[in-house]
Design an enzyme around this catalytic site. Sequence first.
Site, PDB file in Angstrom:
ATOM      1  N   ASP A   1      38.723  35.352  35.450  1.00  0.00           N
ATOM      2  CA  ASP A   1      39.871  34.456  35.585  1.00  0.00           C
ATOM      3  C   ASP A   1      41.084  35.003  34.830  1.00  0.00           C
ATOM      4  O   ASP A   1      40.925  35.649  33.797  1.00  0.00           O
ATOM      5  CB  ASP A   1      39.482  33.065  35.046  1.00  0.00           C
TER       6      ASP A   1
ATOM      7  N   HIS B   1      45.546  40.615  40.924  1.00  0.00           N
ATOM      8  CA  HIS B   1      44.254  40.838  41.596  1.00  0.00           C
ATOM      9  C   HIS B   1      43.990  42.334  41.753  1.00  0.00           C
ATOM     10  O   HIS B   1      42.866  42.789  41.561  1.00  0.00           O
ATOM     11  CB  HIS B   1      44.238  40.156  42.968  1.00  0.00           C
TER      12      HIS B   1
ATOM     13  N   LEU C   1      21.684  49.752  38.737  1.00  0.00           N
ATOM     14  CA  LEU C   1      22.348  48.465  38.475  1.00  0.00           C
ATOM     15  C   LEU C   1      22.399  47.668  39.767  1.00  0.00           C
ATOM     16  O   LEU C   1      22.750  48.222  40.816  1.00  0.00           O
ATOM     17  CB  LEU C   1      23.794  48.728  37.985  1.00  0.00           C
TER      18      LEU C   1
HETATM   19  C1  FPP Z   1      40.945  34.512  39.287  1.00  0.00           C
HETATM   20  O1  FPP Z   1      42.233  34.706  38.732  1.00  0.00           O
HETATM   21  C2  FPP Z   1      40.615  35.613  40.190  1.00  0.00           C
HETATM   22  C3  FPP Z   1      40.277  35.499  41.504  1.00  0.00           C
HETATM   23  C4  FPP Z   1      40.168  34.232  42.239  1.00  0.00           C
HETATM   24  C5  FPP Z   1      40.022  36.704  42.316  1.00  0.00           C
HETATM   25  C6  FPP Z   1      39.133  37.688  41.635  1.00  0.00           C
HETATM   26  C7  FPP Z   1      39.036  38.883  42.444  1.00  0.00           C
HETATM   27  C8  FPP Z   1      39.130  40.144  41.985  1.00  0.00           C
HETATM   28  C9  FPP Z   1      39.290  40.545  40.561  1.00  0.00           C
HETATM   29  C10 FPP Z   1      38.995  41.223  42.963  1.00  0.00           C
HETATM   30  C11 FPP Z   1      37.564  41.581  43.090  1.00  0.00           C
HETATM   31  C12 FPP Z   1      37.361  42.502  44.167  1.00  0.00           C
HETATM   32  C13 FPP Z   1      36.170  42.790  44.745  1.00  0.00           C
HETATM   33  C14 FPP Z   1      36.097  43.736  45.861  1.00  0.00           C
HETATM   34  C15 FPP Z   1      34.920  42.175  44.275  1.00  0.00           C
HETATM   35  P1  FPP Z   1      43.344  33.632  39.069  1.00  0.00           P
HETATM   36  O2  FPP Z   1      44.065  34.079  40.271  1.00  0.00           O
HETATM   37  O3  FPP Z   1      42.729  32.283  39.156  1.00  0.00           O
HETATM   38  O4  FPP Z   1      44.249  33.751  37.797  1.00  0.00           O
HETATM   39  P2  FPP Z   1      45.097  32.559  37.130  1.00  0.00           P
HETATM   40  O5  FPP Z   1      44.119  31.562  36.598  1.00  0.00           O
HETATM   41  O6  FPP Z   1      45.837  33.274  36.033  1.00  0.00           O
HETATM   42  O7  FPP Z   1      45.994  31.999  38.179  1.00  0.00           O
END
Ligand code: FPP
Length: 254
Positions: A26, A43, A137
């Site tokens: 997050d 992201h 893994l």
């Molecule tokens: C939460 O941060 C993150 C997500 C909902 C997306 C997570 C995805 C990735 C890190 C990419 C992963 C890729 C693969 C291929 C597995 P948020 O957007 O909720 O952040 P915020 O709380 O600051 O708004």
Amino acid sequence: MALFQSSTRNIPDAPRAPRHVAVIMDGNGRWAKQRFLPRVAGHQRGVKTLRELVLTCLDMKIEYLTVFAFSSENWRRPADEVSFLMELFVKVLKREFKHLHKDNVRLKIIGDRSRLGDKLNHLITETEALTANNTALTFTVAANYGGRWDIMQATQAMLRAHPEFIDGFSEDDLAAYLSMSYAPEPDLFIRTGGEQRISNFLLWQLAYTELYFTDTLWPAFDRTELEKAIASYQHRERRFGRISEQLQQDKPVA
Ligand code: FPP
């Protein structure tokens, strides 16, 4: 028959180093905002962090890494962010699947795949098949996943296979149908980004998992941050319902 010990029905081994780490990644959006970048840049940077975490887990000989990439509730986000994330998953899988295979990583995707689109589904099937026998893994990505969905789909699949279970069944009976029946329950759960909740992640499997929350935003979660989380885990006393004194004895009967 369940492959792994249930934390409520047995006293599982509590390894000093976590065998299975589960992560809610997050804080991507906030990381980007702090830098006056669009949310999606967070992201993109989050993918880099995830790639490094996979390598760190390999290096530390952690056997299972499970991450929450997209929850069943994330469809509520603005449509352009949702489609960016779906495109990102496709791009990352296309780019990374050969590296994962070379590094002896087994990739598994859990979640309701019916909404993920043909392109992504095809890539997932291909990558899971290619890496199925890898042993260093097991890297699980939860996509369109929800803990309640998982328990419901497992119940339905179990009852379809065993209609007689309507009169009663055990935890092990049901656990065999959960999406992560191939993995032990997580030892350590990490959530970055300052929120302290489970957000419908692995509801069943987190029953006795040690929870670790950090304010660090996901893109900034590096090896040092993982080491901090593991150090915290190593200071916990995993009693699984027992009292402290019993831990001195060798695995008492449950
Ligand atoms: C939460 O941060 C993150 C997500 C909902 C997306 C997570 C995805 C990735 C890190 C990419 C992963 C890729 C693969 C291929 C597995 P948020 O957007 O909720 O952040 P915020 O709380 O600051 O708004």
